[in-house]
Design a protein around this motif. Structure first.
Motif, mmCIF file in Angstrom:
data_model
loop_
_atom_site.group_PDB
_atom_site.id
_atom_site.type_symbol
_atom_site.label_atom_id
_atom_site.label_comp_id
_atom_site.label_asym_id
_atom_site.label_seq_id
_atom_site.Cartn_x
_atom_site.Cartn_y
_atom_site.Cartn_z
ATOM 1 N N GLU A 211 0.749 -1.200 -0.098
ATOM 2 C CA GLU A 211 -0.191 0.079 0.058
ATOM 3 C C GLU A 211 0.833 1.490 -0.134
ATOM 4 O O GLU A 211 1.889 1.240 0.770
ATOM 5 C CB GLU A 211 -0.953 0.080 1.100
ATOM 6 C CG GLU A 211 -1.745 -1.060 1.533
ATOM 7 C CD GLU A 211 -2.225 -1.318 2.748
ATOM 8 O OE1 GLU A 211 -3.378 -1.284 3.363
ATOM 9 O OE2 GLU A 211 -1.179 -2.068 3.853
ATOM 10 N N PRO A 212 0.588 2.271 -0.681
ATOM 11 C CA PRO A 212 1.531 3.397 -0.807
ATOM 12 C C PRO A 212 1.079 4.401 0.307
ATOM 13 O O PRO A 212 0.090 4.949 0.440
ATOM 14 C CB PRO A 212 0.960 4.054 -2.139
ATOM 15 C CG PRO A 212 -0.280 3.701 -2.312
ATOM 16 C CD PRO A 212 -0.659 2.467 -1.660
ATOM 17 N N ILE A 213 2.282 4.734 1.021
ATOM 18 C CA ILE A 213 2.134 5.921 2.252
ATOM 19 C C ILE A 213 1.235 5.453 3.324
ATOM 20 O O ILE A 213 1.558 5.591 4.489
ATOM 21 C CB ILE A 213 1.791 7.134 1.513
ATOM 22 C CG1 ILE A 213 2.505 7.484 0.383
ATOM 23 C CG2 ILE A 213 1.721 8.151 2.706
ATOM 24 C CD1 ILE A 213 4.159 7.556 0.560
ATOM 25 N N ILE A 214 0.188 4.864 3.010
ATOM 26 C CA ILE A 214 -0.610 4.403 4.372
ATOM 27 C C ILE A 214 -0.878 2.816 4.268
ATOM 28 O O ILE A 214 -1.289 2.462 3.208
ATOM 29 C CB ILE A 214 -2.049 5.239 4.258
ATOM 30 C CG1 ILE A 214 -1.785 6.738 4.254
ATOM 31 C CG2 ILE A 214 -3.194 4.870 4.999
ATOM 32 C CD1 ILE A 214 -2.867 7.706 3.908
ATOM 33 N N PRO A 225 7.428 9.184 2.405
ATOM 34 C CA PRO A 225 7.473 8.978 0.919
ATOM 35 C C PRO A 225 8.636 8.315 0.327
ATOM 36 O O PRO A 225 8.536 7.697 -0.664
ATOM 37 C CB PRO A 225 7.115 10.252 0.424
ATOM 38 C CG PRO A 225 6.512 11.242 1.600
ATOM 39 C CD PRO A 225 6.934 10.397 2.960
ATOM 40 N N THR A 226 9.796 8.772 1.043
ATOM 41 C CA THR A 226 11.221 8.235 0.515
ATOM 42 C C THR A 226 11.468 6.726 0.568
ATOM 43 O O THR A 226 12.065 6.176 -0.160
ATOM 44 C CB THR A 226 12.389 8.971 1.408
ATOM 45 O OG1 THR A 226 12.163 10.467 1.361
ATOM 46 C CG2 THR A 226 13.872 8.399 0.988
ATOM 47 N N ASP A 245 -1.181 -0.758 -4.422
ATOM 48 C CA ASP A 245 -2.528 -1.194 -4.057
ATOM 49 C C ASP A 245 -3.110 0.174 -3.572
ATOM 50 O O ASP A 245 -2.899 0.588 -2.403
ATOM 51 C CB ASP A 245 -2.572 -1.964 -3.079
ATOM 52 C CG ASP A 245 -3.976 -2.461 -2.347
ATOM 53 O OD1 ASP A 245 -4.736 -1.726 -2.784
ATOM 54 O OD2 ASP A 245 -4.059 -3.236 -1.527
ATOM 55 N N GLU A 246 -3.795 0.868 -4.626
ATOM 56 C CA GLU A 246 -4.304 2.211 -4.261
ATOM 57 C C GLU A 246 -5.838 2.228 -4.139
ATOM 58 O O GLU A 246 -6.585 3.040 -4.263
ATOM 59 C CB GLU A 246 -3.987 3.290 -5.289
ATOM 60 C CG GLU A 246 -2.741 3.649 -5.595
ATOM 61 C CD GLU A 246 -2.647 5.133 -4.825
ATOM 62 O OE1 GLU A 246 -3.458 5.361 -3.901
ATOM 63 O OE2 GLU A 246 -1.510 5.710 -4.904
ATOM 64 N N TYR A 260 0.609 7.343 -4.257
ATOM 65 C CA TYR A 260 2.213 7.081 -4.730
ATOM 66 C C TYR A 260 2.659 8.449 -5.403
ATOM 67 O O TYR A 260 4.044 8.459 -5.355
ATOM 68 C CB TYR A 260 2.147 5.799 -5.623
ATOM 69 C CG TYR A 260 1.637 6.232 -7.154
ATOM 70 C CD1 TYR A 260 2.198 7.015 -8.137
ATOM 71 C CD2 TYR A 260 0.187 5.632 -7.602
ATOM 72 C CE1 TYR A 260 1.792 7.270 -9.292
ATOM 73 C CE2 TYR A 260 -0.077 6.059 -8.870
ATOM 74 C CZ TYR A 260 0.332 6.613 -9.621
ATOM 75 O OH TYR A 260 -0.122 7.070 -10.972
ATOM 76 N N GLN A 261 1.846 9.398 -5.683
ATOM 77 C CA GLN A 261 2.532 10.527 -6.152
ATOM 78 C C GLN A 261 3.205 11.109 -5.216
ATOM 79 O O GLN A 261 4.154 12.219 -5.691
ATOM 80 C CB GLN A 261 1.317 11.487 -6.666
ATOM 81 C CG GLN A 261 0.636 10.668 -7.914
ATOM 82 C CD GLN A 261 -0.530 11.580 -8.467
ATOM 83 O OE1 GLN A 261 -1.406 12.026 -7.604
ATOM 84 N NE2 GLN A 261 -0.983 11.575 -9.731
ATOM 85 N N TYR A 262 3.026 11.101 -3.894
ATOM 86 C CA TYR A 262 3.778 11.675 -3.130
ATOM 87 C C TYR A 262 5.313 11.373 -2.963
ATOM 88 O O TYR A 262 6.294 12.093 -2.812
ATOM 89 C CB TYR A 262 3.339 11.354 -1.425
ATOM 90 C CG TYR A 262 2.312 11.961 -1.103
ATOM 91 C CD1 TYR A 262 2.391 13.555 -0.640
ATOM 92 C CD2 TYR A 262 1.014 11.542 -1.046
ATOM 93 C CE1 TYR A 262 1.297 14.036 -0.186
ATOM 94 C CE2 TYR A 262 -0.070 12.249 -0.538
ATOM 95 C CZ TYR A 262 0.155 13.644 -0.196
ATOM 96 O OH TYR A 262 -0.850 14.155 0.463
#
Length: 428
Positions: A211-214, A225-226, A245-246, A260-262
């Motif tokens: 999962e991206p970021i969260i 984000p890094t 997985d958004e 994921y854009q972060y």
């Protein structure tokens, strides 16, 4: 609510993550409009969860309703095998406008969990077509990707709602979850566990999925984000596809169209769902690169071996198109930004509360993590009595309200949380 209805519900209807013998209470909702859900008695309560992240424009949205009605007059459903229709074509065109150029092949399915299944199937067929035996996925602990079996297999096998099935599932590889939060100063130690596992096992890893970021149900943690940016770089070095997985975070929830854009990256496969239709109907998509789709399609069995009966459903595609048109007007950016600002003003002071371990806020998401586990039955009833709908789990109270919520109603949600923290009986 009619007593007979209550009895029937208790006897025959099994609700999500619940028991048939000792179920949590159910609340009879007769209608919903805007940010409100209405009981049969006429009582209205504010929805603080957007029906599990999905109803981003609230309920009974005129434009979304109109799109559905117009499509019903043409056709509600038709099989997608050997058939194409205008709503699906428009939806795919609209999705491509939101996505980086590399993501251009779209598989339309039913639900978020199914989109994960499809992504994992794509990867297995991809490596099979290249005559390489790669069937292991690398992910991070505390992840959540859905309730179907392949999706469950990449959820944390010990610290998730699916630990019960761990003996049945294929064994994948789990790195330690990130420790640094979204706002912390980056330090490379946070990714050491992931790097070590990738270096050691890269020859058998089929893909990385996360999962991206969260991290959602796994604990609602917000990571740096890094971390995601570094994972993209590592996947490039070792030629390992990256699945993002958004399903929960997509379509503006975090303050960006996709989380994921972060990290300014591009995944090899993207899974979306939930808010894709503005919460009106179930629909998901698994989107990949031409490279992956070509390799699958040009080698035996020369096709992706998946075909949901209701994939590309015209009704769902039609309302998803209207949802995307609403989002493209960019009002959501102002709405989500205002929600985030108000969350910070009203909830960050709870960091000083003795019952609160942490408060996390990003976009239109707020999480209050408590030291103690919550009595879900009592606390949910407490919230209903205070005119709001929130469904806490474990030791977490979280908010994902519709983007259209006004400041007064948002304050009612945050005040309800503050009041709940003052009542010891609501905790186990």
């Amino acid at each position: 609510m009619n007593t007979n209805h209550l009895i029937f519900n208790l006897k025959h209807i099994w609700h999500p993550y619940d028991s048939m013998t000792k179920p949590l209470p159910c609340y009879f909702i007769s209608s919903a409009n805007g940010i409100y859900m209405q009981f049969k008695s006429g009582l209205k309560i504010i929805d603080g969860m957007s029906s599990w992240w999905s109803a981003i424009h609230g309920y009974n949205n005129f434009r979304l309703n109109k799109a559905l009605i117009q499509q019903i007059n043409n056709m509600s459903h038709i099989m997608f095998g050997g058939i194409i229709h205008q709503p699906a074509i428009l939806l795919c065109k609209n999705l491509l406008k939101l996505l980086p150029d590399e993501l251009e092949c779209i598989f339309l399915a039913d639900s978020g969990s199914v989109s994960i299944e499809i992504a994992m199937k794509m990867i297995l067929q991809y490596w099979n077509a290249l005559n390489k035996s790669k069937q292991i996925f690398l992910t991070i602990r505390n992840g959540y990707h859905g309730d179907t079996f392949s999706a469950i297999s990449v959820c944390d096998p010990y610290n998730s709602i699916h630990a019960l099935y761990s003996g049945f599932l294929p064994k994948h590889i789990f790195a330690n979850s990130p420790k640094l939060s979204f706002q912390d100063i980056w330090n490379n130690y946070d990714i050491h566990s992931f790097v070590n596992l990738l270096v050691k096992n890269h020859d058998k890893i089929a893909a990385v999925i996360l999962e991206p970021i969260i991290q959602g149900i796994g604990g609602m943690k917000f990571y740096h984000p890094t971390y995601l940016k570094q994972i993209r770089l590592l996947c490039n070095i070792y030629n390992i596809p990256l699945i993002i997985d958004e399903i929960a975070t997509g379509f503006g929830r975090t303050g960006k169209m996709f989380a994921y854009q972060y990290s300014n990256i591009v995944p090899d496969i993207l899974c979306i769902g939930k808010a894709l239709t503005g919460g009106m109907m179930t629909l998901s998509a698994t989107i990949t690169t031409k490279k992956i789709s070509d390799i699958i399609s040009q080698n035996k069995p020369y096709k992706l071996m998946h075909g949901p009966t209701f994939m590309g459903n015209p009704l769902a595609c039609a309302v998803a198109n209207e949802n995307i048109l609403i989002l493209q007007e960019n009002i959501w950016k102002i709405q989500v930004s205002n929600i985030e600002k108000q969350f910070k003003i009203e909830l960050f002071p709870l960091l000083q509360h003795p019952k609160v371990l942490d408060v996390r806020i990003l976009g239109a998401i707020a999480v209050v993590e408590c030291h103690q586990f919550i009595n879900i039955k009592l606390m949910q009833n407490f919230f209903v009595n205070h005119g709001v709908w929130l469904r806490p789990f474990k030791n977490l109270i979280y908010l994902t309200p519709p983007y259209i919520i006004d400041s007064f109603s948002l304050s009612k949600l945050t005040r309800a949380i503050k009041f709940a923290l003052e009542n010891e009986y609501l905790f186990q």
